[in-house]
Design an enzyme around this catalytic site. Structure first.
Site, PDB file in Angstrom:
ATOM      1  N   ASP A  67       4.526   3.233   3.703  1.00  0.00           N
ATOM      2  CA  ASP A  67       5.694   4.224   3.586  1.00  0.00           C
ATOM      3  C   ASP A  67       5.028   6.041   4.518  1.00  0.00           C
ATOM      4  O   ASP A  67       3.873   6.207   4.051  1.00  0.00           O
ATOM      5  CB  ASP A  67       5.971   3.431   2.986  1.00  0.00           C
ATOM      6  CG  ASP A  67       4.847   3.181   1.076  1.00  0.00           C
ATOM      7  OD1 ASP A  67       4.483   4.317   1.563  1.00  0.00           O
ATOM      8  OD2 ASP A  67       5.819   3.242   0.300  1.00  0.00           O
ATOM      9  N   ASN A 136      11.495  -0.344 -10.017  1.00  0.00           N
ATOM     10  CA  ASN A 136      12.636  -1.791  -9.785  1.00  0.00           C
ATOM     11  C   ASN A 136      12.341  -2.938  -9.369  1.00  0.00           C
ATOM     12  O   ASN A 136      12.494  -3.598  -8.426  1.00  0.00           O
ATOM     13  CB  ASN A 136      13.504  -0.761  -9.435  1.00  0.00           C
ATOM     14  CG  ASN A 136      13.301  -0.370  -8.081  1.00  0.00           C
ATOM     15  OD1 ASN A 136      12.291  -0.423  -7.519  1.00  0.00           O
ATOM     16  ND2 ASN A 136      14.327   0.672  -7.587  1.00  0.00           N
ATOM     17  N   HIS A 138      10.191  -2.266  -6.664  1.00  0.00           N
ATOM     18  CA  HIS A 138       9.752  -2.039  -5.243  1.00  0.00           C
ATOM     19  C   HIS A 138       8.166  -2.224  -4.868  1.00  0.00           C
ATOM     20  O   HIS A 138       7.930  -1.645  -6.026  1.00  0.00           O
ATOM     21  CB  HIS A 138      10.490  -0.271  -4.538  1.00  0.00           C
ATOM     22  CG  HIS A 138      10.173   0.039  -4.838  1.00  0.00           C
ATOM     23  ND1 HIS A 138      11.015   1.572  -5.737  1.00  0.00           N
ATOM     24  CD2 HIS A 138       8.461   1.153  -4.636  1.00  0.00           C
ATOM     25  CE1 HIS A 138       9.994   2.926  -5.727  1.00  0.00           C
ATOM     26  NE2 HIS A 138       8.952   2.563  -5.181  1.00  0.00           N
ATOM     27  N   GLU A 143      13.668  -1.443  -1.508  1.00  0.00           N
ATOM     28  CA  GLU A 143      13.706  -1.458  -2.341  1.00  0.00           C
ATOM     29  C   GLU A 143      14.558  -2.856  -3.007  1.00  0.00           C
ATOM     30  O   GLU A 143      14.995  -3.535  -1.905  1.00  0.00           O
ATOM     31  CB  GLU A 143      15.139  -0.344  -2.217  1.00  0.00           C
ATOM     32  CG  GLU A 143      14.358   1.049  -2.427  1.00  0.00           C
ATOM     33  CD  GLU A 143      13.762   1.854  -3.894  1.00  0.00           C
ATOM     34  OE1 GLU A 143      13.990   1.178  -4.230  1.00  0.00           O
ATOM     35  OE2 GLU A 143      13.342   3.340  -3.106  1.00  0.00           O
TER      36      GLU A 143
HETATM   37  C1  GLP Z   1       6.362   4.965  -4.729  1.00  0.00           C
HETATM   38  C2  GLP Z   1       5.687   4.683  -3.129  1.00  0.00           C
HETATM   39  C3  GLP Z   1       4.971   2.729  -4.199  1.00  0.00           C
HETATM   40  C4  GLP Z   1       3.897   2.714  -5.325  1.00  0.00           C
HETATM   41  C5  GLP Z   1       5.456   3.998  -6.225  1.00  0.00           C
HETATM   42  C6  GLP Z   1       5.239   3.198  -7.813  1.00  0.00           C
HETATM   43  O1  GLP Z   1       7.817   4.882  -4.262  1.00  0.00           O
HETATM   44  N1  GLP Z   1       6.055   4.446  -1.712  1.00  0.00           N
HETATM   45  O2  GLP Z   1       4.476   2.574  -2.309  1.00  0.00           O
HETATM   46  O3  GLP Z   1       3.999   2.216  -5.539  1.00  0.00           O
HETATM   47  O4  GLP Z   1       5.850   4.983  -5.978  1.00  0.00           O
HETATM   48  O5  GLP Z   1       4.458   4.466  -8.031  1.00  0.00           O
HETATM   49  P1  GLP Z   1       3.095   4.998  -8.993  1.00  0.00           P
HETATM   50  O6  GLP Z   1       1.540   4.411  -9.154  1.00  0.00           O
HETATM   51  O7  GLP Z   1       3.364   6.830  -8.715  1.00  0.00           O
HETATM   52  O8  GLP Z   1       3.763   4.610  -9.908  1.00  0.00           O
END
Ligand code: GLP
Length: 241
Positions: A67, A136, A138, A143
């Site tokens: 993404d 959440n 995702h 989402e």
């Molecule tokens: C972001 C990314 C995700 C990631 C998520 C969790 O929103 N788009 O790909 O898995 O955050 O992030 P973290 O690893 O910092 O908890």
């Protein structure tokens, strides 16, 4: 599904890096599906070290990232292209032409999503897709929604995601409101999925995603239907499983 419980973040990172390294060694021209966020940072560092030691060769590896934020230039220090360059690509011998991240500055993001789908169709299927998980549920930036998204699409970020990611920006106001993300169908088409989770704050969503009903309201729950998932988490993140 295979589950590896590790002592802490560092051990989780070592396990994730070992699995990705094994993939690169077994299939030097593999297609790696890569993720951003704080979770994979330690694993990427170890992969870079593996390259420096001469144990890993990325010269034939192709990569497809999940993404990107809409509106952030590749040089913006919070863009996911910048993240990948500074955490992994700049430290290994991957060919820059073989790395793919959606272009956050594309004039027409919907068109950019279509282009990205074409890239994935040409390179795919992804051999191993690394995923983190949002609070959440995702994955990528898919989402909670009424239906699972299929291919790369333009999404409005959930308020909770904006707040969670605000820690990386000067303020929540600066967090982009939209992103382009690989779709759930594409993620499900990956040959193998590697989910990395760390920390007590992920324990509840990990439980919901992997033991609750499969629903687009918890996007990661679809992974219960994937035939080859590896979940690597530290004991805090897996404490409710
Ligand atoms: C972001 C990314 C995700 C990631 C998520 C969790 O929103 N788009 O790909 O898995 O955050 O992030 P973290 O690893 O910092 O908890």
């Amino acid at each position: 599904m295979r589950i590896y419980v590790t002592e802490d973040y560092n051990a989780m990172s070592r396990r994730v890096a070992s699995i990705l390294a094994a993939q690169v060694i077994l299939k030097p021209d593999c297609v790696l599906g890569l993720a951003t966020g704080s979770t994979p940072v330690g694993a990427y560092k170890l992969l870079a070290e593996g390259y420096k030691k001469g144990d890993l060769d990325f010269s034939q590896v192709r990569s497809i990232n999940l993404d990107e934020y809409v509106g952030l230039a590749p040089t913006h220090d919070q863009s996911y292209r910048y993240f990948m360059q500074s955490n992994l690509f700049d430290h290994v011998n991957i060919n820059p032409d073989n790395t793919n991240v959606p272009n956050g500055l594309a004039a027409d993001p919907a068109e950019e999503c279509r282009r990205y789908n074409q890239v994935i169709r040409t390179l795919g299927p992804i051999d191993i897709q690394l995923l983190g998980m949002g609070h959440n549920g995702h994955i990528g930036f898919n989402e909670p929604a009424d239906a699972f998204a299929l291919e790369t699409n333009l999404v409005n970020l959930a308020e909770s995601t904006i707040q969670a990611n605000a820690r990386f920006f000067a303020s929540a106001d600066e967090v982009p409101r939209q992103a382009m993300t690989m779709g759930i169908q594409t993620i499900m088409q990956a040959r193998k999925v590697l989910v990395a989770v760390s920390g007590k704050d992920k324990a509840a969503i990990v439980k919901k995603a992997f033991t609750g009903p499969v629903t687009p309201q918890v996007p990661a729950s679809i992974l219960q239907m994937h035939p080859d998932v590896i979940l690597v988490g530290d004991k805090a993140a897996l404490s409710e499983l």
